[in-house]
Design a protein around this motif. Structure first.
Motif, short mmCIF file in Angstrom:
data_model
loop_
_atom_site.label_atom_id
_atom_site.label_comp_id
_atom_site.label_asym_id
_atom_site.label_seq_id
_atom_site.Cartn_x
_atom_site.Cartn_y
_atom_site.Cartn_z
N ILE A 19 0.50 -0.89 -0.29
CA ILE A 19 0.35 0.40 -0.10
C ILE A 19 1.31 1.52 -0.01
N VAL A 20 1.68 1.54 0.98
CA VAL A 20 3.47 2.27 1.13
C VAL A 20 3.48 2.27 -0.76
N ALA A 21 3.83 1.44 -1.27
CA ALA A 21 4.12 1.56 -2.26
C ALA A 21 3.57 2.04 -3.33
N GLY A 22 2.27 2.04 -3.71
CA GLY A 22 1.38 2.29 -4.04
C GLY A 22 1.24 4.25 -4.47
N LEU A 23 1.72 3.98 -2.64
CA LEU A 23 1.21 5.79 -2.29
C LEU A 23 2.57 7.01 -2.96
N GLU A 24 3.58 5.90 -2.53
CA GLU A 24 4.51 6.60 -3.05
C GLU A 24 4.85 6.85 -4.48
N ARG A 25 4.30 6.06 -5.63
CA ARG A 25 4.35 5.91 -6.71
C ARG A 25 3.26 6.71 -7.40
N ASP A 26 2.20 6.79 -6.74
CA ASP A 26 1.53 8.19 -6.89
C ASP A 26 1.94 9.70 -6.80
N PHE A 27 2.59 9.80 -5.91
CA PHE A 27 2.42 10.97 -5.54
C PHE A 27 4.87 10.99 -5.56
N GLY A 28 4.99 10.54 -6.38
CA GLY A 28 6.60 10.43 -6.48
C GLY A 28 7.11 10.41 -4.99
N GLY A 29 7.22 9.87 -4.20
CA GLY A 29 7.79 9.17 -3.01
C GLY A 29 7.65 10.13 -1.50
N ARG A 30 6.75 11.56 -2.08
CA ARG A 30 6.15 12.60 -0.85
C ARG A 30 5.54 12.65 -0.65
N TRP A 31 4.92 13.22 0.17
CA TRP A 31 3.66 13.18 0.79
C TRP A 31 3.19 14.42 -0.35
N PRO A 32 1.43 14.51 -0.39
CA PRO A 32 1.53 15.78 -1.31
C PRO A 32 1.42 16.93 0.03
N GLU A 33 0.66 18.39 -0.64
CA GLU A 33 0.59 19.24 -0.27
C GLU A 33 -0.36 19.41 0.15
N PRO A 34 -1.46 20.18 0.92
CA PRO A 34 -2.69 20.47 1.11
C PRO A 34 -3.03 21.23 -0.22
N ALA A 35 -2.26 22.42 -0.70
CA ALA A 35 -2.54 23.65 -1.92
C ALA A 35 -2.70 22.45 -3.07
N GLU A 36 -2.15 21.07 -3.10
CA GLU A 36 -1.40 20.33 -4.19
C GLU A 36 -2.93 19.62 -4.88
N LEU A 37 -3.87 18.77 -3.64
CA LEU A 37 -4.98 18.45 -2.81
C LEU A 37 -5.79 19.64 -4.17
N ASP A 38 -5.76 20.38 -3.69
CA ASP A 38 -7.22 21.54 -3.91
C ASP A 38 -6.70 21.08 -5.39
N GLU A 39 -5.80 21.09 -5.90
CA GLU A 39 -5.40 21.78 -6.81
C GLU A 39 -5.62 20.46 -8.32
N GLU A 40 -6.05 19.07 -7.24
CA GLU A 40 -6.62 18.55 -7.81
C GLU A 40 -8.45 18.05 -7.97
N ARG A 41 -8.70 18.40 -7.15
CA ARG A 41 -10.03 18.62 -6.38
C ARG A 41 -10.84 19.26 -8.29
N PRO A 42 -11.89 19.60 -8.53
CA PRO A 42 -12.85 20.37 -9.14
C PRO A 42 -13.27 22.16 -8.69
N SER A 43 -13.00 22.54 -9.00
CA SER A 43 -13.33 23.99 -7.91
C SER A 43 -14.92 23.92 -7.80
N ARG A 44 -15.01 24.26 -6.62
CA ARG A 44 -16.50 24.88 -6.05
C ARG A 44 -16.67 26.38 -6.30
N PRO A 45 -17.89 26.34 -6.86
CA PRO A 45 -17.65 27.81 -6.63
C PRO A 45 -18.37 28.84 -4.97
N ALA A 46 -17.41 29.87 -4.97
CA ALA A 46 -17.02 30.41 -3.78
C ALA A 46 -19.00 30.67 -3.43
N ALA A 47 -18.65 31.20 -1.82
CA ALA A 47 -19.69 31.19 -1.16
C ALA A 47 -20.26 32.49 -1.18
#
Length: 146
Positions: A19-47
């Motif tokens: 499982i850990v090897a699969g995560l490292e393969r997906d993220f290039g050996g480092r854990w993603p920052e929260p900002a990077e995760l937000d870029e991958e998600r579709p944007s929501r309309p602002a309140a």
């Protein structure tokens, strides 16, 4: 001595490493920052602010204050029966003997047992008067009753 049953996975450490090897393969050996995760998600309309128009119609409050619900008068309290009055008198005597035995002129050493007997009799009187069956005006089609 560690014994593993046949109910669980045979090699938990190998499964975890996979499982850990699969995560490292997906993220290039480092854990993603929260900002990077937000870029991958579709944007929501602002309140929107509370004052900003939304384009939706706002319902108008009713103009006439006379059209509000007026509940009916509650039914009157039921009349106390003689048995309930006797139980309330026993409660009052018991409370008076517990709180202020000197007002009656009895020593506290005598008043306390009398108060407990009076309170117990009041409770017992009410318990003995409880109904055990259905109300007298019930019929066979009243459904389940607890």
């Amino acid at each position: 001595m560690s014994s593993r049953g046949s109910e669980g996975p045979e090699d938990v450490d190998a499964a975890f490493a996979e499982i850990v090897a699969g995560l490292e393969r997906d993220f290039g050996g480092r854990w993603p920052e929260p900002a990077e995760l937000d870029e991958e998600r579709p944007s929501r309309p602002a309140a929107r602010d509370a004052g900003e128009p939304t384009g939706m119609p706002v319902p108008e409050p009713p103009a006439d204050d006379d059209d509000h619900y007026v509940p009916p008068e509650p039914p009157p309290f039921p009349r106390l029966r003689a048995g309930a009055v006797v139980a309330l008198v026993l409660f009052a005597i018991g409370a008076l003997l517990l709180v202020a035995p000197g007002a009656v002129g009895i020593a506290p050493r005598v008043a306390t047992p009398l108060a407990l007997i009076s309170l117990s009799c009041g409770i017992g009187w009410l318990v003995l008067r409880m109904r055990t069956g259905p109300p007298p005006d019930s019929g066979p089609d009243d459904g389940a009753q607890l």
